[in-house]
Scaffold this motif. Structure first.
Motif, PDB file in Angstrom:
ATOM      1  N   THR A 141       0.838  -1.200   0.000  1.00 17.78           N
ATOM      2  CA  THR A 141       0.000   0.000   0.000  1.00 17.78           C
ATOM      3  C   THR A 141       0.868   1.242   0.000  1.00 17.78           C
ATOM      4  N   ASP A 142       0.249   2.391  -0.341  1.00 19.58           N
ATOM      5  CA  ASP A 142       1.000   3.650  -0.357  1.00 19.58           C
ATOM      6  C   ASP A 142       1.473   4.047   1.034  1.00 19.58           C
ATOM      7  N   THR A 143       0.650   3.732   2.042  1.00 17.99           N
ATOM      8  CA  THR A 143       1.019   4.044   3.418  1.00 17.99           C
ATOM      9  C   THR A 143       1.728   2.845   4.027  1.00 17.99           C
ATOM     10  N   PRO A 144       2.958   3.005   4.488  1.00 16.39           N
ATOM     11  CA  PRO A 144       3.702   1.875   5.052  1.00 16.39           C
ATOM     12  C   PRO A 144       2.964   1.222   6.215  1.00 16.39           C
ATOM     13  N   THR A 145       2.844  -0.077   6.180  1.00 12.47           N
ATOM     14  CA  THR A 145       2.258  -0.845   7.265  1.00 12.47           C
ATOM     15  C   THR A 145       3.343  -1.128   8.303  1.00 12.47           C
ATOM     16  N   PRO A 146       2.947  -1.633   9.478  1.00 12.55           N
ATOM     17  CA  PRO A 146       3.984  -2.022  10.448  1.00 12.55           C
ATOM     18  C   PRO A 146       5.000  -2.991   9.856  1.00 12.55           C
ATOM     19  N   SER A 147       4.539  -3.870   8.967  1.00  9.98           N
ATOM     20  CA  SER A 147       5.466  -4.803   8.322  1.00  9.98           C
ATOM     21  C   SER A 147       6.445  -4.063   7.419  1.00  9.98           C
ATOM     22  N   ASP A 148       5.936  -3.075   6.654  1.00  8.98           N
ATOM     23  CA  ASP A 148       6.811  -2.285   5.786  1.00  8.98           C
ATOM     24  C   ASP A 148       7.875  -1.550   6.590  1.00  8.98           C
ATOM     25  N   GLN A 149       7.508  -1.140   7.794  1.00 11.36           N
ATOM     26  CA  GLN A 149       8.459  -0.387   8.610  1.00 11.36           C
ATOM     27  C   GLN A 149       9.662  -1.238   9.002  1.00 11.36           C
ATOM     28  N   LEU A 150       9.466  -2.574   9.048  1.00 11.86           N
ATOM     29  CA  LEU A 150      10.609  -3.446   9.324  1.00 11.86           C
ATOM     30  C   LEU A 150      11.645  -3.318   8.216  1.00 11.86           C
ATOM     31  N   ASP A 151      11.169  -3.341   6.968  1.00 11.12           N
ATOM     32  CA  ASP A 151      12.068  -3.163   5.830  1.00 11.12           C
ATOM     33  C   ASP A 151      12.757  -1.805   5.881  1.00 11.12           C
ATOM     34  N   LEU A 152      11.961  -0.770   6.084  1.00 13.59           N
ATOM     35  CA  LEU A 152      12.489   0.590   6.062  1.00 13.59           C
ATOM     36  C   LEU A 152      13.513   0.810   7.175  1.00 13.59           C
ATOM     37  N   ALA A 153      13.223   0.290   8.361  1.00 17.26           N
ATOM     38  CA  ALA A 153      14.150   0.446   9.484  1.00 17.26           C
ATOM     39  C   ALA A 153      15.453  -0.291   9.215  1.00 17.26           C
ATOM     40  N   ALA A 154      15.368  -1.483   8.622  1.00 15.14           N
ATOM     41  CA  ALA A 154      16.575  -2.267   8.331  1.00 15.14           C
ATOM     42  C   ALA A 154      17.456  -1.552   7.320  1.00 15.14           C
ATOM     43  N   VAL A 155      16.853  -1.047   6.250  1.00 11.66           N
ATOM     44  CA  VAL A 155      17.630  -0.369   5.212  1.00 11.66           C
ATOM     45  C   VAL A 155      18.257   0.904   5.760  1.00 11.66           C
ATOM     46  N   ALA A 156      17.502   1.663   6.562  1.00 12.52           N
ATOM     47  CA  ALA A 156      18.045   2.891   7.143  1.00 12.52           C
ATOM     48  C   ALA A 156      19.203   2.578   8.099  1.00 12.52           C
ATOM     49  N   THR A 157      19.090   1.489   8.851  1.00 16.13           N
ATOM     50  CA  THR A 157      20.172   1.086   9.754  1.00 16.13           C
ATOM     51  C   THR A 157      21.441   0.769   8.970  1.00 16.13           C
TER      52      THR A 157
END
Length: 376
Positions: free
Chosen positions: A333-349
């Motif tokens: 979805t266009d709005t990141p779900t809690p699951s999407d945030q796992l991906d985003l947090a990992a890449v940012a780390t």
């Protein structure tokens, strides 16, 4: 098998916009299962096709987008030499496929971005390593896990240029000997005073440089295999921070792959488990001090600011599991779900030189699916 480093993963995650398809599936090493793997990929592409049709994409555009994936079905080399998992990425920037030494979930995602989380265990020091085999004639690189070793195909990569060892340059020396009698003196040729060490050291420095580029961003142990003379020279050239001090003595050519794996695993297992265990212990020790978090929103914000030192995330979250009564399809979805945030947090780390451990629930330091130790 393909090597994926942190820079590659970040590059995939940064590709956004338009329609993008991520396909993941487990694969097998030969036998009748190989044909089933082909069918599995074909079914995954069909799931994506149905999702795109439901979204209103024209048939011709769908066919053009999926065509590189369908071409893989007939790519003999891909199925003759598979790894444990196959990842396929289809998008406006062109197709990409990766054969990885990791049992991937059966999953296909459709959205405006690629999903990279199933590949994160490849970057962790919690379960894999490399063996650099040095012999008189050639250098080989193997990727290892607890299950075994697999040779890395390096064709087209910078390291491939340095896989052939420099040839020895014998020097012939002449000397005179008195044969006695009336024959006078004879000239004999022999001896070899040539010292190959400087040439080998120079070559190993180039190997080290190319290997560092190949493993960029990955704090993964590397074990040397070879006669002690070559190992000692390579240690002089090495700049990789995770080169294991002890190596595997003897010619790799005289050692079976199973023996090479057993000896390498004995050297790296304490290191692999030690880093992860220490990180988990550090997280638990710091709980309650403000230096840890298990809240996705807070961790994502901290990761973007470069504050996450170590990130643990679960690899067995529900959306990765597939059941016989449900298509393995996830629509992003266009709005990141809690699951999407796992991906985003990992890449940012990873982008800020943090360490990511993608592990099953039993190895998480917290009951939550995400846990971070903060730098400040």
């Amino acid at each position: 098998m393909d090597i994926l480093n942190a820079h590659d993963l970040i590059r995939l995650a940064d590709q956004r916009g338009g329609t993008r398809i991520s396909v993941f599936l487990p694969t097998h090493h030969g036998g009748p299962q190989t044909e089933r793997d082909r069918i599995r990929l074909k079914n995954q592409l069909r799931h994506a096709q149905h999702a795109l049709r439901a979204d209103g994409m024209p048939v011709g555009q769908i066919d053009a987008m999926l065509e590189p994936g369908h071409r893989l079905l007939d790519r003999v080399g891909l199925w003759d030499q598979p790894s444990d998992g196959l990842a396929v990425f289809l998008g406006p920037d062109g197709p990409c496929h990766l054969r990885v030494p990791l049992r991937l979930p059966e999953l296909v995602t459709v959205g405006d971005r690629f999903v990279v989380r199933p590949l994160l265990p490849l970057l962790s020091t919690g379960g894999h390593f490399y063996v650099l085999a040095l012999s008189q004639d050639e250098i080989r690189l193997f990727h290892g896990t607890q299950a075994g070793l697999e040779q890395v195909e390096l064709d087209g990569l910078p390291l491939a240029v340095w896989l052939t060892m420099p040839r020895r340059r014998p020097q012939v020396h002449a000397f005179l000997a008195d044969r006695g009698g009336t024959g006078g003196r004879a000239v004999f040729h022999g001896g070899d005073g040539y010292d190959a060490k400087p040439l080998i050291l120079q070559h190993f420095r180039r190997v080290d440089h190319a290997l560092r580029d190949l493993l960029a961003g990955g704090q993964v142990p590397v074990v040397l295999a070879g006669v002690r003379y070559l190992q000692a020279i390579y240690h002089q050239a090495n700049t990789h921070p995770q080169l294991v001090p002890a190596g595997i003595d003897g010619s790799p050519r005289d050692t079976s792959l199973d023996q090479l794996h057993r000896r390498a695993w004995a050297l790296v297992e304490p290191l692999l488990r030690g880093h992860e265990t220490a990180a988990a212990t550090g997280y638990r020790t710091l709980q309650g001090t403000g230096r840890t978090s298990n809240a996705p929103d807070e961790i994502f914000a901290a990761a973007r600011q470069g504050r996450v030192e170590t990130l643990f995330l679960r690899t067995d979250t529900p959306e990765w599991r597939t059941r016989a009564d449900r298509e393995p399809l996830v629509l992003l979805t266009d709005t990141p779900t809690p699951s999407d945030q796992l991906d985003l947090a990992a890449v940012a780390t990873l982008r800020h030189a943090g360490t990511v451990y993608a592990v099953p629930t039993a190895r998480m330091p917290d009951a939550k699916p995400l846990a971070a130790t903060l730098r400040y």
